[in-house]
Motif scaffolding. Structure first.
Motif, PDB file in Angstrom:
ATOM      1  N   LEU A  98       0.841  -1.313  -0.125  1.00  0.00           N
ATOM      2  CA  LEU A  98       0.030  -0.180  -0.058  1.00  0.00           C
ATOM      3  C   LEU A  98       0.851   1.242  -0.067  1.00  0.00           C
ATOM      4  O   LEU A  98       1.767   1.329   0.797  1.00  0.00           O
ATOM      5  N   GLU A  99       0.697   2.327  -0.986  1.00  0.00           N
ATOM      6  CA  GLU A  99       1.539   3.147  -1.004  1.00  0.00           C
ATOM      7  C   GLU A  99       0.913   4.611  -0.741  1.00  0.00           C
ATOM      8  O   GLU A  99      -0.231   4.614  -0.876  1.00  0.00           O
ATOM      9  N   CYS A 100       1.678   5.501  -0.016  1.00  0.00           N
ATOM     10  CA  CYS A 100       1.069   6.544   0.420  1.00  0.00           C
ATOM     11  C   CYS A 100       2.020   7.570   0.152  1.00  0.00           C
ATOM     12  O   CYS A 100       3.168   7.677   0.186  1.00  0.00           O
ATOM     13  N   VAL A 101       1.915   9.003  -0.473  1.00  0.00           N
ATOM     14  CA  VAL A 101       2.591   9.924  -1.037  1.00  0.00           C
ATOM     15  C   VAL A 101       1.922  11.225  -0.612  1.00  0.00           C
ATOM     16  O   VAL A 101       0.759  11.480  -0.537  1.00  0.00           O
ATOM     17  N   GLN A 102       3.092  12.086   0.000  1.00  0.00           N
ATOM     18  CA  GLN A 102       2.468  13.386   0.371  1.00  0.00           C
ATOM     19  C   GLN A 102       3.139  14.436  -0.259  1.00  0.00           C
ATOM     20  O   GLN A 102       4.606  14.357  -0.526  1.00  0.00           O
ATOM     21  N   ASP A 103       2.647  15.596  -0.501  1.00  0.00           N
ATOM     22  CA  ASP A 103       3.247  16.746  -1.348  1.00  0.00           C
ATOM     23  C   ASP A 103       3.603  17.792  -0.215  1.00  0.00           C
ATOM     24  O   ASP A 103       3.768  18.946  -0.796  1.00  0.00           O
ATOM     25  N   MET A 104       3.488  17.593   0.949  1.00  0.00           N
ATOM     26  CA  MET A 104       3.711  18.987   1.922  1.00  0.00           C
ATOM     27  C   MET A 104       4.851  19.038   2.559  1.00  0.00           C
ATOM     28  O   MET A 104       5.148  19.722   3.470  1.00  0.00           O
ATOM     29  N   ASP A 105       5.967  17.951   2.413  1.00  0.00           N
ATOM     30  CA  ASP A 105       7.290  18.145   2.873  1.00  0.00           C
ATOM     31  C   ASP A 105       7.033  17.716   4.424  1.00  0.00           C
ATOM     32  O   ASP A 105       7.892  18.487   5.064  1.00  0.00           O
ATOM     33  N   HIS A 106       6.102  16.954   4.788  1.00  0.00           N
ATOM     34  CA  HIS A 106       5.997  16.803   6.064  1.00  0.00           C
ATOM     35  C   HIS A 106       6.933  15.689   6.763  1.00  0.00           C
ATOM     36  O   HIS A 106       7.343  14.764   6.046  1.00  0.00           O
ATOM     37  N   GLU A 107       7.327  15.929   7.907  1.00  0.00           N
ATOM     38  CA  GLU A 107       8.215  14.949   8.531  1.00  0.00           C
ATOM     39  C   GLU A 107       7.618  13.688   8.958  1.00  0.00           C
ATOM     40  O   GLU A 107       8.079  12.466   8.804  1.00  0.00           O
ATOM     41  N   ASN A 108       6.379  13.840   9.561  1.00  0.00           N
ATOM     42  CA  ASN A 108       5.829  12.572  10.149  1.00  0.00           C
ATOM     43  C   ASN A 108       4.853  11.780   9.151  1.00  0.00           C
ATOM     44  O   ASN A 108       4.143  12.624   8.458  1.00  0.00           O
TER      45      ASN A 108
END
Lengths: 113, 113
Positions: free
Chosen positions: B21-31
């Motif tokens: 299961l893949e998850c990508v975030q574009d907010m430059d979040h650490e956690n």
């Protein structure tokens, strides 16, 4: 350990009526977050409360944190079908190494037309 | 519009399969976090990561592993899927360790047959 208890577990409300959902902790809450989840989807952030006695509103939804910072309520005025979903409260957990949120079990809200 | 994207909305897998299961975030979040959500049990934390290549077990890590090779991507791996892993899986990210609110993906509903 700290737990968050939400009440009621589920709620059926006639469209146009007001309603309140509660989130209660046995310990002081450090940052209280309200989220809404449409059925089968992810969570959408609603509001964050941090100070005792704080109250915030967004459209017809008002959230309050009591003075002791152990209980929060979410109040919806003149409910609409768009308010239907699952409401979850989350709270900061200062004992966790990275301040993970702990969560209530959720309140399922159904709006009857 | 900032967001967290989960690669699949619905998945059906067979018992014993390896599932990603893949998850990508574009907010430059650490956690970043992986939860599973089951009726009556609320959100349960599987694994989280607060930096690239860092991972920590949550409350229910058994049967799962994770990978975070890049800051924006956090993958959940079911080494050998079992029927009791049928659930809604939610990925979330947050800005820092200070207990800020989470941004959630839309969720992946996994069915293991």
């Amino acid at each position: 350990s700290q737990e968050l208890e939400q009440s009621p577990q589920s709620l059926i409300v006639q469209e146009g009526k007001n309603l309140t959902i509660n989130c209660t902790s046995s310990k002081t809450l450090y940052g209280l977050y309200w989220y809404k989840q449409k059925y089968g989807e992810g969570l959408i952030f609603l509001m964050m409360l941090q100070k005792g006695g704080e109250e915030k509103s967004h459209e017809k939804i008002t959230a309050k944190l009591d003075e002791k910072k152990q209980q929060s309520s979410l109040h919806i005025t003149a409910s609409q079908p768009s308010h239907a979903g699952i409401y979850l409260c989350g709270a900061g957990n200062p004992r966790a190494s990275n301040y993970q949120l702990i969560w209530g079990a959720g309140t399922k809200l159904i709006i009857k037309p | 519009d900032v967001k967290v994207t989960q690669s699949s909305r619905y998945l059906v897998k067979r018992t014993g399969e390896k599932v990603f299961l893949e998850c990508v975030q574009d907010m430059d979040h650490e956690n970043m976090f992986w939860y599973r959500q089951d009726p009556g049990l609320g959100l349960r934390l599987i694994y989280f990561s607060y930096d690239v290549k860092m991972k920590e077990k949550g409350d229910i890590p058994e049967g799962y592993s994770v990978s975070r090779e890049k800051k924006e991507r956090f993958s959940l791996i079911l080494e050998s899927a079992s029927t009791n892993q049928t659930s809604m899986y939610l990925c979330a990210s947050s800005l820092s360790r200070a207990g800020y609110g989470y941004t959630f993906g839309s969720g992946t509903r996994l069915t293991v047959v």
